[in-house]
Design an enzyme around this catalytic site. Sequence first.
Site, PDB file in Angstrom:
ATOM      1  N   CYS A 109       0.803  -1.221   0.000  1.00  0.00           N
ATOM      2  CA  CYS A 109       0.000   0.000   0.000  1.00  0.00           C
ATOM      3  C   CYS A 109       0.838   1.275   0.000  1.00  0.00           C
ATOM      4  O   CYS A 109       0.364   2.322  -0.440  1.00  0.00           O
ATOM      5  CB  CYS A 109      -0.919   0.023   1.217  1.00  0.00           C
ATOM      6  SG  CYS A 109      -1.953  -1.442   1.407  1.00  0.00           S
ATOM      7  N   ILE A 110       2.061   1.223   0.497  1.00  0.00           N
ATOM      8  CA  ILE A 110       2.873   2.437   0.595  1.00  0.00           C
ATOM      9  C   ILE A 110       3.915   2.520  -0.515  1.00  0.00           C
ATOM     10  O   ILE A 110       4.761   3.417  -0.500  1.00  0.00           O
ATOM     11  CB  ILE A 110       3.547   2.555   1.980  1.00  0.00           C
ATOM     12  CG1 ILE A 110       4.589   1.462   2.213  1.00  0.00           C
ATOM     13  CG2 ILE A 110       2.489   2.530   3.083  1.00  0.00           C
ATOM     14  CD1 ILE A 110       5.403   1.662   3.488  1.00  0.00           C
TER      15      ILE A 110
END
Length: 326
Positions: free
Chosen positions: A313-314
């Site tokens: 997600c990052i």
Amino acid sequence: MPAETEPHTCTWMAWPSSGYADGDEARRAWASVALAVAEFEPVRLVVDPSAIRDATDWLGDAVEYFQAPLDDAWMRDIGPTFVVGPDGLGAVDWVFNGWGGQSWATWEKDARIARRVAEWAGATIIGSEMVNEGGGIHVDGRGTVLVTETVQRDPGRNPGWTRGRVEGELRRTLGVREVVWLPRGLTRDYEEFGTRGHVDIVATFPAPGTVLLHVQPDPGHPDHLVTAEIRAALPDDWKIIDLPAPEGVEDGNGPVDHSYVNHLVCNAGVVACTFDDPRDDQALEILAAAYPGRRVVGVDARAIFALGGGIHCITQQEPAIPGGES
């Protein structure tokens, strides 16, 4: 859109600035991921101007810095989705509205990041009217994409959109032919700080026709039934590799969605979530077997999951262009 397993030019990330993720725990986790990815390929980090000194204190010259105002630090979702074509690198600029207009989210700054990153990467911008995030799709690089009913057809994202309209936009922007719809995501992902069903926490493609599937073995956990439902939605002729959830099933807020599926594939490596859990070693072994020839590095992702996501997600990979610089 190339598979994540194809060569990358770099990985893009964003730095968690003060006010979004206060305290060292989150910064340490973001920095650990950046340093792990940097072992395999360049990392380009977008930093709010107010946080540049903080970021350089943590990462020094291990990454390349780009300054732009930020609301948060989930680059997979606020950044562009990179694609390749006859004219080189493209970047899909989805509409971003804070994961379906969540009451706690702000996104005025984040909504501009995809275009900024695309410009820094020298990519042709491909606009889209569809609200979407990079965590809501997974492709095999051969024409198939995984999505969930509760993201692309979320009334808070794309009210009134039919399956056909979503599929047409995915074909236009990503170059896919087949769209495989999963019914939903993990249970925790529908709570206050969730995304309402991102696919990148439940299933991914290590190779075409093969899926790494998050499995919750504990029958007392609500995801035990959810993951069985997801398995039933996958094509019968696909190979499914089970990736069991960690043994730890709860935190102070209820059943967790800790998942080893939420990893990043890099050039010659895999950066994977760990949770100081007895199943960490087993998960890393499964990932090593699923990605032969790549070195698997585990990073403690508990502080990232506490904020609503994981390593995938990052991060956002920028694919290398065949015959171009890498």
